[in-house]
Motif scaffolding. Structure first.
Motif, mmCIF file in Angstrom:
data_model
loop_
_atom_site.group_PDB
_atom_site.id
_atom_site.type_symbol
_atom_site.label_atom_id
_atom_site.label_comp_id
_atom_site.label_asym_id
_atom_site.label_seq_id
_atom_site.Cartn_x
_atom_site.Cartn_y
_atom_site.Cartn_z
ATOM 1 N N VAL A 5 47.014 28.861 -2.262
ATOM 2 C CA VAL A 5 47.197 27.426 -2.470
ATOM 3 C C VAL A 5 46.134 26.888 -3.423
ATOM 4 O O VAL A 5 46.442 26.102 -4.330
ATOM 5 C CB VAL A 5 47.178 26.661 -1.125
ATOM 6 C CG1 VAL A 5 47.200 25.165 -1.350
ATOM 7 C CG2 VAL A 5 48.356 27.088 -0.250
ATOM 8 N N LYS A 6 44.883 27.300 -3.235
ATOM 9 C CA LYS A 6 43.807 26.837 -4.117
ATOM 10 C C LYS A 6 44.096 27.192 -5.566
ATOM 11 O O LYS A 6 43.915 26.376 -6.462
ATOM 12 C CB LYS A 6 42.467 27.442 -3.688
ATOM 13 C CG LYS A 6 41.877 26.791 -2.463
ATOM 14 C CD LYS A 6 40.654 27.518 -1.969
ATOM 15 C CE LYS A 6 39.455 27.243 -2.814
ATOM 16 N NZ LYS A 6 38.211 27.763 -2.219
ATOM 17 N N SER B 232 53.436 16.496 0.920
ATOM 18 C CA SER B 232 52.228 16.728 0.132
ATOM 19 C C SER B 232 52.435 17.948 -0.763
ATOM 20 O O SER B 232 53.383 18.725 -0.573
ATOM 21 C CB SER B 232 51.041 16.976 1.065
ATOM 22 O OG SER B 232 51.220 18.217 1.756
ATOM 23 N N ARG B 233 51.545 18.141 -1.697
ATOM 24 C CA ARG B 233 51.636 19.322 -2.561
ATOM 25 C C ARG B 233 51.536 20.588 -1.717
ATOM 26 O O ARG B 233 52.268 21.545 -1.928
ATOM 27 C CB ARG B 233 50.540 19.292 -3.627
ATOM 28 C CG ARG B 233 50.687 18.068 -4.548
ATOM 29 C CD ARG B 233 49.662 18.042 -5.636
ATOM 30 N NE ARG B 233 50.285 18.762 -6.754
ATOM 31 C CZ ARG B 233 49.616 19.478 -7.634
ATOM 32 N NH1 ARG B 233 48.312 19.570 -7.561
ATOM 33 N NH2 ARG B 233 50.247 20.105 -8.610
ATOM 34 N N TYR B 234 50.620 20.585 -0.739
ATOM 35 C CA TYR B 234 50.519 21.737 0.150
ATOM 36 C C TYR B 234 51.820 21.913 0.934
ATOM 37 O O TYR B 234 52.304 23.028 1.094
ATOM 38 C CB TYR B 234 49.346 21.596 1.127
ATOM 39 C CG TYR B 234 49.335 22.735 2.120
ATOM 40 C CD1 TYR B 234 48.787 23.962 1.778
ATOM 41 C CD2 TYR B 234 49.923 22.602 3.370
ATOM 42 C CE1 TYR B 234 48.818 25.032 2.658
ATOM 43 C CE2 TYR B 234 49.960 23.663 4.260
ATOM 44 C CZ TYR B 234 49.401 24.864 3.903
ATOM 45 O OH TYR B 234 49.451 25.931 4.767
ATOM 46 N N GLU C 185 54.119 30.791 -11.262
ATOM 47 C CA GLU C 185 55.488 30.346 -11.005
ATOM 48 C C GLU C 185 55.506 29.190 -10.009
ATOM 49 O O GLU C 185 56.243 28.228 -10.177
ATOM 50 C CB GLU C 185 56.331 31.496 -10.446
ATOM 51 C CG GLU C 185 56.647 32.590 -11.438
ATOM 52 C CD GLU C 185 57.285 33.797 -10.785
ATOM 53 O OE1 GLU C 185 58.100 34.450 -11.462
ATOM 54 O OE2 GLU C 185 56.976 34.096 -9.604
ATOM 55 N N MET C 186 54.670 29.293 -8.964
ATOM 56 C CA MET C 186 54.634 28.229 -7.958
ATOM 57 C C MET C 186 54.081 26.949 -8.559
ATOM 58 O O MET C 186 54.577 25.856 -8.268
ATOM 59 C CB MET C 186 53.793 28.671 -6.753
ATOM 60 C CG MET C 186 53.853 27.735 -5.583
ATOM 61 S SD MET C 186 55.513 27.674 -4.867
ATOM 62 C CE MET C 186 55.777 25.936 -4.863
ATOM 63 N N TYR D 207 57.713 20.904 -11.510
ATOM 64 C CA TYR D 207 59.103 20.432 -11.662
ATOM 65 C C TYR D 207 59.508 19.566 -10.473
ATOM 66 O O TYR D 207 60.083 18.489 -10.656
ATOM 67 C CB TYR D 207 60.061 21.617 -11.811
ATOM 68 C CG TYR D 207 61.509 21.195 -11.691
ATOM 69 C CD1 TYR D 207 62.097 20.415 -12.676
ATOM 70 C CD2 TYR D 207 62.266 21.543 -10.584
ATOM 71 C CE1 TYR D 207 63.410 19.987 -12.557
ATOM 72 C CE2 TYR D 207 63.577 21.133 -10.473
ATOM 73 C CZ TYR D 207 64.160 20.341 -11.463
ATOM 74 O OH TYR D 207 65.455 19.916 -11.339
ATOM 75 N N LEU D 208 59.211 20.012 -9.256
ATOM 76 C CA LEU D 208 59.597 19.244 -8.065
ATOM 77 C C LEU D 208 58.974 17.853 -8.088
ATOM 78 O O LEU D 208 59.576 16.882 -7.601
ATOM 79 C CB LEU D 208 59.189 19.988 -6.793
ATOM 80 C CG LEU D 208 59.961 21.279 -6.509
ATOM 81 C CD1 LEU D 208 59.360 21.999 -5.309
ATOM 82 C CD2 LEU D 208 61.443 21.001 -6.301
ATOM 83 N N GLU D 209 57.805 17.736 -8.661
ATOM 84 C CA GLU D 209 57.136 16.430 -8.736
ATOM 85 C C GLU D 209 57.792 15.500 -9.746
ATOM 86 O O GLU D 209 57.505 14.314 -9.772
ATOM 87 C CB GLU D 209 55.656 16.617 -9.017
ATOM 88 C CG GLU D 209 54.930 17.226 -7.833
ATOM 89 C CD GLU D 209 53.479 17.592 -8.096
ATOM 90 O OE1 GLU D 209 53.101 17.818 -9.270
ATOM 91 O OE2 GLU D 209 52.714 17.655 -7.118
#
Length: 124
Positions: free
Chosen positions: A43-44, A88-90, A113-114, A120-122
């Protein structure tokens, strides 16, 4: 019998103290969850990268559009329009990689990729 325990002012104080204790427990829990989330190396790394929404859209088309629709408006899976306003982004990263919401499969994306997919999702 001691009537001091049941006087309205004592009861009010106890209720206020109980509410403060619950509020502090909630705040502490949120803090702990955020620290644990922030310590996840995957995640970081994802959050440190600048994602490309165009590349993210391509990744979405290949891996997600079959269920969420070509423009993320929903088919088998739910619409993802405005999803970043609700998660949230997380939360988004976890949702994509965990596979905890059947029938959604785990998506083992690289960190780049993530980051692209998250970008894109944002935009939705």
């Amino acid at each position: 019998m001691d009537n001091r325990i049941t006087t309205p002012s004592i009861l009010l104080q106890r209720v206020i103290l109980m509410m403060l204790a619950i509020l502090l427990a909630i705040v502490f829990s949120i803090f702990v969850v955020r620290v644990v989330q922030a310590s996840d190396p995957y995640v970081k790394t994802v959050l440190a990268l600048k994602g490309d929404p165009v590349q993210g859209h391509a990744i979405f088309q290949i891996n997600c559009a079959g269920c969420h629709g070509l423009e993320a408006s929903g088919r088998v899976g739910p619409s993802l329009q405005g999803v970043s306003k609700h998660k949230s982004r997380y939360g988004l990263i976890h949702q994509v990689i965990s596979g905890e919401t059947p029938p959604m499969p785990k998506f083992q994306a690289s960190t780049k990729e993530m980051a692209d997919l998250l970008s894109y999702l944002e935009t939705l």
